[in-house]
Design a protein around this motif. Structure first.
Motif, short mmCIF file in Angstrom:
data_model
loop_
_atom_site.label_atom_id
_atom_site.label_comp_id
_atom_site.label_asym_id
_atom_site.label_seq_id
_atom_site.Cartn_x
_atom_site.Cartn_y
_atom_site.Cartn_z
N GLN A 28 13.47 47.89 14.75
CA GLN A 28 13.21 46.46 14.60
C GLN A 28 14.35 45.75 13.88
OE1 GLN A 28 10.50 44.84 16.03
NE2 GLN A 28 10.23 46.85 16.94
N GLY A 30 17.57 46.56 13.85
CA GLY A 30 18.85 46.56 14.54
C GLY A 30 19.89 47.28 13.69
N ASP A 31 21.15 47.05 13.97
CA ASP A 31 22.22 47.77 13.28
C ASP A 31 22.29 47.38 11.81
OD1 ASP A 31 22.92 49.04 15.64
OD2 ASP A 31 24.42 47.53 16.17
N GLU A 54 20.44 44.84 4.89
CA GLU A 54 20.94 43.78 5.77
C GLU A 54 21.34 44.40 7.09
OE1 GLU A 54 23.98 41.43 3.88
OE2 GLU A 54 22.70 41.03 2.14
N SER A 55 20.90 43.75 8.15
CA SER A 55 21.26 44.21 9.49
C SER A 55 21.88 43.03 10.23
CB SER A 55 20.02 44.72 10.23
OG SER A 55 19.18 43.64 10.59
N VAL A 56 22.31 43.29 11.47
CA VAL A 56 22.87 42.22 12.27
C VAL A 56 21.81 41.18 12.61
CG1 VAL A 56 24.76 43.58 13.20
CG2 VAL A 56 22.57 43.56 14.39
N LYS A 57 20.52 41.56 12.52
CA LYS A 57 19.43 40.64 12.85
C LYS A 57 18.86 39.91 11.64
CE LYS A 57 17.50 43.15 16.82
NZ LYS A 57 16.27 43.80 17.31
N ALA A 58 18.77 40.59 10.49
CA ALA A 58 18.05 40.00 9.36
C ALA A 58 18.33 40.75 8.08
CB ALA A 58 16.54 40.04 9.64
#
Length: 120
Positions: A28, A30-31, A54-58
């Protein structure tokens, strides 16, 4: 192993519990590009925000699932946050907490209950 509704896994070993996120949560997110871990010897209460991901999405927080003291953190995640996506239920654990009350784990889901929770 036990699971929280927030998609964390908890692996007890006596009164020390290793905490990470599930495959479902890693997917969910992401990276993952950054992980901020708590300090060793930090006293935490259930519900305290103790990890930032922290991911590329959120950006997401991991909350302390139990009351206790942080006794170890996975420093490898600082240099290689992508481990969270590669092996979330293995090498990418976040921290170990010496819990005040090991019986509090009984409040969390079993693997079968967690699979039902996520509809797997």
């Amino acid at each position: 192993m036990r699971f929280t509704e927030d998609h964390e896994w908890l692996l007890p070993d006596g009164d020390v519990v290793t905490v990470g996120i599930t495959d479902h949560a890693a997917t969910q997110l992401g990276d993952v590009v950054f992980v901020e871990l708590p300090e060793i010897e930090t006293q935490v209460a259930k519900g305290d925000e103790i990890v930032v991901i922290e991911s590329v999405k959120a950006a997401s927080d991991i909350l302390a699932p139990l009351d206790g003291e942080i006794v170890e953190v996975n420093d490898a995640l600082a240099d290689a946050p992508a481990m969270v996506n590669e092996d979330p239920t293995g090498t990418a654990w976040f921290f170990k907490i010496k819990v005040d009350d090991p019986s509090a784990l009984d409040d969390y889901m079993t693997e079968d209950e967690y699979k039902d929770h996520i509809g797997d």
